[in-house]
Design a protein around this motif. Sequence first.
Motif, PDB file in Angstrom:
ATOM      1  N   PRO A 126       0.852  -1.192  -0.245  1.00 27.61           N
ATOM      2  CA  PRO A 126      -0.177  -0.031   0.124  1.00 27.61           C
ATOM      3  C   PRO A 126       0.870   1.169  -0.073  1.00 27.61           C
ATOM      4  CG  PRO A 126      -0.844  -1.229   2.333  1.00 27.61           C
ATOM      5  CD  PRO A 126       0.136  -2.221   1.375  1.00 27.61           C
ATOM      6  N   PHE A 127       1.920   1.004   0.819  1.00 27.95           N
ATOM      7  CA  PHE A 127       2.941   2.167   0.564  1.00 27.95           C
ATOM      8  C   PHE A 127       3.378   2.988  -0.063  1.00 27.95           C
ATOM      9  CE2 PHE A 127       5.597  -0.005   2.158  1.00 27.95           C
ATOM     10  CZ  PHE A 127       6.749  -0.064   1.301  1.00 27.95           C
TER      11      PHE A 127
ATOM     12  N   THR B 181       0.567   4.350  -2.259  1.00 27.04           N
ATOM     13  CA  THR B 181      -0.008   6.226  -1.185  1.00 27.04           C
ATOM     14  C   THR B 181       1.594   6.850  -2.321  1.00 27.04           C
ATOM     15  OG1 THR B 181       0.069   5.161   0.813  1.00 27.04           O
ATOM     16  CG2 THR B 181       0.695   7.610   0.872  1.00 27.04           C
TER      17      THR B 181
ATOM     18  N   LEU C 242       4.722  10.550  -7.240  1.00 27.01           N
ATOM     19  CA  LEU C 242       5.418  10.737  -7.714  1.00 27.01           C
ATOM     20  C   LEU C 242       5.970   9.673  -8.607  1.00 27.01           C
ATOM     21  CD1 LEU C 242       7.381  10.166  -3.991  1.00 27.01           C
ATOM     22  CD2 LEU C 242       6.836  12.245  -4.851  1.00 27.01           C
TER      23      LEU C 242
ATOM     24  N   ARG D  21      13.248   5.876  -4.202  1.00 29.66           N
ATOM     25  CA  ARG D  21      13.475   6.117  -2.920  1.00 29.66           C
ATOM     26  C   ARG D  21      12.546   5.968  -1.807  1.00 29.66           C
ATOM     27  NH1 ARG D  21      12.101  12.526  -4.031  1.00 29.66           N
ATOM     28  NH2 ARG D  21      14.357  13.420  -4.884  1.00 29.66           N
TER      29      ARG D  21
ATOM     30  N   LYS E 146      15.096   0.159  -0.749  1.00 35.49           N
ATOM     31  CA  LYS E 146      15.570  -0.421   0.338  1.00 35.49           C
ATOM     32  C   LYS E 146      14.615  -1.610   0.919  1.00 35.49           C
ATOM     33  CE  LYS E 146      16.186   2.282   4.842  1.00 35.49           C
ATOM     34  NZ  LYS E 146      16.151   3.541   5.264  1.00 35.49           N
TER      35      LYS E 146
ATOM     36  N   PRO F 190      14.441   0.114  10.648  1.00 34.82           N
ATOM     37  CA  PRO F 190      14.276   0.785  11.033  1.00 34.82           C
ATOM     38  C   PRO F 190      12.977  -0.050  12.549  1.00 34.82           C
ATOM     39  CG  PRO F 190      13.230   2.077   9.538  1.00 34.82           C
ATOM     40  CD  PRO F 190      13.380   0.868   9.328  1.00 34.82           C
TER      41      PRO F 190
ATOM     42  N   THR G 286       0.170   0.088   7.212  1.00 37.38           N
ATOM     43  CA  THR G 286       0.560   0.017   5.213  1.00 37.38           C
ATOM     44  C   THR G 286       0.391   1.279   4.621  1.00 37.38           C
ATOM     45  OG1 THR G 286      -0.993  -0.850   5.235  1.00 37.38           O
ATOM     46  CG2 THR G 286       0.143  -2.524   6.036  1.00 37.38           C
ATOM     47  N   SER G 287       0.399   2.167   5.072  1.00 40.73           N
ATOM     48  CA  SER G 287       0.399   3.349   3.859  1.00 40.73           C
ATOM     49  C   SER G 287       1.108   4.075   3.698  1.00 40.73           C
ATOM     50  CB  SER G 287      -0.652   4.240   4.147  1.00 40.73           C
ATOM     51  OG  SER G 287      -2.334   2.727   3.605  1.00 40.73           O
ATOM     52  N   LEU G 288       1.660   4.318   5.243  1.00 40.82           N
ATOM     53  CA  LEU G 288       2.800   4.950   5.155  1.00 40.82           C
ATOM     54  C   LEU G 288       4.491   4.026   4.876  1.00 40.82           C
ATOM     55  CD1 LEU G 288       1.951   7.181   8.071  1.00 40.82           C
ATOM     56  CD2 LEU G 288       2.222   7.908   5.526  1.00 40.82           C
ATOM     57  N   ASN G 289       5.364   4.374   4.224  1.00 43.77           N
ATOM     58  CA  ASN G 289       6.348   3.455   4.287  1.00 43.77           C
ATOM     59  C   ASN G 289       7.030   3.260   5.530  1.00 43.77           C
ATOM     60  OD1 ASN G 289       8.893   2.262   3.395  1.00 43.77           O
ATOM     61  ND2 ASN G 289       8.786   3.749   1.285  1.00 43.77           N
ATOM     62  N   PRO G 290       7.014   1.816   5.941  1.00 41.30           N
ATOM     63  CA  PRO G 290       8.226   1.643   7.044  1.00 41.30           C
ATOM     64  C   PRO G 290       9.563   2.224   7.001  1.00 41.30           C
ATOM     65  CG  PRO G 290       7.093   0.239   5.729  1.00 41.30           C
ATOM     66  CD  PRO G 290       6.658   0.595   5.029  1.00 41.30           C
ATOM     67  N   TYR G 291       9.964   2.237   5.871  1.00 41.12           N
ATOM     68  CA  TYR G 291      11.688   1.953   5.957  1.00 41.12           C
ATOM     69  C   TYR G 291      11.858   3.737   5.969  1.00 41.12           C
ATOM     70  CZ  TYR G 291      10.894  -2.892   5.492  1.00 41.12           C
ATOM     71  OH  TYR G 291      10.682  -3.612   5.501  1.00 41.12           O
ATOM     72  N   LEU G 292      10.811   4.612   6.248  1.00 45.31           N
ATOM     73  CA  LEU G 292      11.653   6.138   6.004  1.00 45.31           C
ATOM     74  C   LEU G 292      10.699   6.697   7.036  1.00 45.31           C
ATOM     75  CD1 LEU G 292      10.887   6.570   2.325  1.00 45.31           C
ATOM     76  CD2 LEU G 292      12.940   5.941   3.439  1.00 45.31           C
TER      77      LEU G 292
ATOM     78  N   GLN H 291       9.682  11.076   3.754  1.00 44.66           N
ATOM     79  CA  GLN H 291       8.389  10.848   3.241  1.00 44.66           C
ATOM     80  C   GLN H 291       7.478  12.204   3.021  1.00 44.66           C
ATOM     81  OE1 GLN H 291       5.929   7.455   4.350  1.00 44.66           O
ATOM     82  NE2 GLN H 291       7.457   7.061   5.944  1.00 44.66           N
TER      83      GLN H 291
ATOM     84  N   GLN I  16       9.321  14.700   0.746  1.00 40.24           N
ATOM     85  CA  GLN I  16       9.355  14.732  -0.674  1.00 40.24           C
ATOM     86  C   GLN I  16       8.385  15.383  -1.834  1.00 40.24           C
ATOM     87  OE1 GLN I  16      10.905  10.530  -1.118  1.00 40.24           O
ATOM     88  NE2 GLN I  16       8.392  10.064  -0.734  1.00 40.24           N
ATOM     89  N   VAL I  17       7.363  14.927  -1.188  1.00 38.47           N
ATOM     90  CA  VAL I  17       5.731  15.453  -2.014  1.00 38.47           C
ATOM     91  C   VAL I  17       5.903  16.688  -2.075  1.00 38.47           C
ATOM     92  CG1 VAL I  17       3.772  15.824  -2.137  1.00 38.47           C
ATOM     93  CG2 VAL I  17       4.886  13.660  -0.510  1.00 38.47           C
TER      94      VAL I  17
ATOM     95  N   TYR J 239       9.988   6.648  12.679  1.00 38.90           N
ATOM     96  CA  TYR J 239      10.139   6.368  11.438  1.00 38.90           C
ATOM     97  C   TYR J 239       7.906   6.101  11.861  1.00 38.90           C
ATOM     98  CZ  TYR J 239      14.061   5.100   9.530  1.00 38.90           C
ATOM     99  OH  TYR J 239      15.443   5.984   9.766  1.00 38.90           O
TER     100      TYR J 239
ATOM    101  N   HIS K  23       6.108   2.915  12.189  1.00 37.45           N
ATOM    102  CA  HIS K  23       6.131   2.322  13.209  1.00 37.45           C
ATOM    103  C   HIS K  23       6.135   2.569  15.084  1.00 37.45           C
ATOM    104  CE1 HIS K  23       9.979   1.441  14.668  1.00 37.45           C
ATOM    105  NE2 HIS K  23      10.134   1.253  13.814  1.00 37.45           N
TER     106      HIS K  23
ATOM    107  N   MET L 137      -1.227  10.478   7.541  1.00 36.75           N
ATOM    108  CA  MET L 137      -1.783  10.812   6.363  1.00 36.75           C
ATOM    109  C   MET L 137      -2.378  11.971   5.606  1.00 36.75           C
ATOM    110  SD  MET L 137      -1.018   8.085   4.362  1.00 36.75           S
ATOM    111  CE  MET L 137      -1.996   7.886   3.231  1.00 36.75           C
TER     112      MET L 137
END
Lengths: 295, 307, 616
Positions: B204-205, B208, B214, B222, B226, B302, C99-105, C110, C113-114, C149, C151, C162
């Motif tokens: 899902p992300f 988004t 983007l 980006r 990763k 993370p 899950t709609s946000l990137n867990p790695y950034l 995030q 960059q928008v 992050y 989480h 969001m």
Amino acid sequence: MSAATSQAVGEDIPGRSLWNDAWRVLRRNRAAVASAILISVMAVLVIVGPLFSSYAYDFTDWSNLSIGPSFETGHIFGTDTLGRDLFVRTLYGGRVSLMVGIVATIVSLVIGISYGATAGYLGGRLDHIMMRIVDILYALPFMFLVILLMVFFGRHIVLIFVAIGAINWLDMARIVRGQTLSLKNKEFVEAAEAQGVTAFAILRRHIVPNLLGVVAVYVTLTIPQVILVESFLSFLGLGVQEPMTSWGALVKDGSEELESAPWMLTFPALFLAATLFCFNFLGDGMRDALDPKDR
Amino acid sequence: MLRYSLRRFLGAIPTLLILIALAFFMIRLAPGGPFDAERALLPEIEANLRAAYHLDEPLPMQFVRYLGNLARADFGPSFQYRDYTVTELIMTGFPVSLRLGGSAMVVALLFGISAGSLAALRQNTRTDYTVMSLSMTGISIPNFVMAPLLILLFAVYLGWLPAGGLGEGSWRNMVLPVISLALPQIAYVARLTRGSMIEVLRSPFIRTAKAQGLPMYKILIRHALKPALLPVVSYLGPATAAVITGSVVIEQIFGVPGLGRFFVQGALNRDYTLVMGVVVFYGVLIIVFNFLVDLAYAWLDPKVKYG
Amino acid sequence: MSLLDVSNLNVRFDTPDGEVHAVKDLSFRLERGETLGIVGESGSGKSQSVLSLMGLLADNGRADGVAQFDGHNLITLPEAQLRRMRGRRISMIFQDPMTSLNPYLTLADQMIQVVREHETVSKKAARSRCLEMLEAVSIPEADDRLDRYPHELSGGMRQRVMIAASLLLNPEILIADEPTTALDVTVQAQILELMRDLSERFETSTILITHDLAVVAGTCERVLVMQGGELKEQGEVRKIFYEPQHAYTQALLKAVPRLDEERVERLLDGGEVGGAAAGARAGNAAGADPLLAVEDLKVSFRVHTGGFWGHTRELKAVDGVDLELAPGETLGIVGESGCGKSTLARAILKLVPLAGGQVCLLGRGLSELDSAEMRKMRSDLQIIFQDPLASLNPRMTVGDIVSEPLWTHRPDLDKAAVRQRVVHVLKRVGLEGRELNRYPHEFSGGQCQRIGIARALVLEPKLIICDEPVSALDVSIQAQIVNLLMDLQAELGLSLIFIAHDLAVVRHISHRVLVMYLGTAVEIASREDLYERPSHPYTRALISSVPIPDPDKERSRARELLFGDLPSPMDPPSGCRFRTRCRHAEPRCAEEIPELRAVGPSRVACHRAEELLETV
């Protein structure tokens, strides 16, 4: 009886199990079906083939040392430097390679399933300790230890089975343990527990049938790995003893006569690569068919 | 982070000890000895030799002595190459092996990751099928089969590249060994990358990020790269082990004077200290590398807590 | 002119089983500054229609039709141009903030960059824009949070992020696809309030997609009702609710039980109206010997906090709960996710070990039983689960699934007798009785739930614990299952424990209700007392958070919203566990743990229950 009449009578509607579904998906995968057929042909060939050849695998044809493939001499794959018929030797090598592949896979299957299912089903502290052991073993450079084993304890075929099985069970144990753990927390297992179904019946009816798919896929993918390890050992001269041979040993002999007798490399290499290729393809196809993630 | 590193480091010690113990006792318990190959020695000379190498002590004593020496980076003298210590031998072979293995790893990652990402982006197209068939072939042809075939084609028939040896360290001598060693790894990395990339692109992300306008290449770099590379990072450990084992045969086929040669010859000659030395050295290398990979993973993800 | 004018929108998907026509000839308009609701059950095409406007359909999907926005047809607009619209002029938020946000950034990565994608601004300026926006969605300590992050934030917090990210470039249209479905009702109320606020403040036109009519009632000016890819009805929100024209809208409105009206005996479920059992409900069987008695029940889990040798901490999931259940009675248990209600159910069934306390069924303590006696006892004690498909073994036939309890408890029955009982019970739950050889994946969610109920019923138990049995189902199916359970209860004299987070459904089905918060019971009362005179501040907040499917009432209600999210059950607050979110908390609440005590007819765990009751 047609569907219409069976409905009128009020009989049970036929069902379609996940195995049926998987079978259907697998059958549609042409590469996998072709691989399965090729593997069967290969198996029949290495078992039955030598019976029809006029040469024994260790017979030296002094009049035909190191000749290329020809029908006149009856050496359709040619002969090696000792004048032994390469066709028969390739099939004999295939026997050894396939047998090692299957037996060592069964060894790793038995160890891996019992270890993984125990850790996963009992869980808790025991699981933690058992998996720490697997982690530690995982980090060992096993291939070196196997080589040491072969060098210092002689190249007995049973030792090869044990050594290779001992490496591969780790993966199997991890996979089975992970699956068991997730199955154990599934609601249908809870439902069975709530009904008072015994632990044994839960394992038999609920856990094991749901593990079989993953295990089947994994077995198909382990066999080529094991064949590869065996031929690696044979290539180093640590596999089966002369005059018996395996694909790896034949490839080694062939690579030494690369320039003078390229057929000595080509045929065994072809057989080896084709077999590995087919098993990998079949395994991939089975994963697609049996993996519930894609459905 | 420091605490985490320390704990992972402490965790590697039992693994190392088990490895050393396994190798040590397996070799010592095996029949045959280092002096079997030579002309029958007079019993007293052999006894003297054994005493000089402490082979007359009880095994546990020898083990402790060996560990003690190891702690001082002393692998002992070689039985076979009488004029050299094992440490010296390792130091002559290792740079060559490192160059070979290191190049193979770099090649494998570079090509594997790009091919895998490409296949994932073009999922179920001809590009995808081509990449996947090629990588399936790569996995199915063992490197010791690939190596002679490459020699046959590029050295014997075409004569483009040398068939073996080091040359004067020319890159031309490294091309075929590196390719043979890297091919199966390229295939593995490509399959791994494709699988995880497809899964990440479905998450899902990513949707988004698309909804935020983007462009696809930025989303890929980006957002997707990763997480998609995490499985590849954890594969680095097994990959290193595979490359090191693979280099044993590749060095033999191409006549490259690396560590692999010492290992095979040492094993065949029962050169206890040399074989032990190589196994322990490689073992340490793999374990240290696994440790670094774990750190890299924790740094990339993370959600892994250092706590 | 309308801001967005959609006409004859069609969406089709190519699947291995042929083409699926997901949206059929949909036409609607979105006016400037308005909030438009799109309501429908799963498979109604509501999400796919807006995804097609954004060009975000899955790879196998195609759209045709016209969607005019600022002189462009969004459907045929080249991807490059459409991309520059996305995020800047039309933005979107999704259902699951986890899950709609990137867990790695980090959030900063995030969000910044928008901004920088669509406008040429410095990193610093972009960051301060993000900060402003996080403050606008009421995120405390925004500067610190921005470098964290996803989480590390709670679910409600993530949905706020969001929303903030979607409003960064002040878009003209905001599309919200089920923005509150994954959230607890108290958090849902906060998020809806926030969205109403923001759309006014930023003059954004909003399309709100939801399955929940009540959410639409308080938020939207106009509503579309969709079913099976078709638009069934559209109109002003009051018209849709007070004079629904289409039969489907009417059915949808009647299928949901509501908190603002007298309780109806039976929900409309599209089946036979006015079932035989209606009205024949067992009353509140007070005075009878309790079937089930639970005393001071405690359950704790050891939680690995990660780490090499595995540090474990104790999580007290249920911390001292008492309850009683009479034969033929239904006890509802409500609370937010993580309050321990499902764990309580499992503890009663002895599926998880007790850390303390006692469960007595028919006067016998379950912990005193040996395993053979316990097994016997289990035939009286059954459970139905939330996820209908997951609760059925995918590799067993329906016949085997329903027969299994008989194999275990009735070895005396022969094959024919087992079969006869299984067929009978399948018919009883509304299936044909001919499904014996079929497998669970061949059935819909509602049918799977019926199979689960059949399995629970086949031994003729005295008590069935229903753990969120309808939360995964569409509202019309939900009504069928609720009606079925109530019919069965009336017919067989079953006792039910009904666990749910939906307060309206619980009111409909229960005689008494237990409210849980962080592992403890905060209030137990009869249905009437609880819903009409809620005593605990948490109960009151819960009830006032539930949206009502009535536009006028919903908009004029005085709300008692909670702030913040549920604290971690690992470190519950001292004293009264609710005090951190309670607007009536005093110093004493942090020190003394309130006992569950009689307050009027109810039992309440609050120091100030009496005072607060007077303020109602």
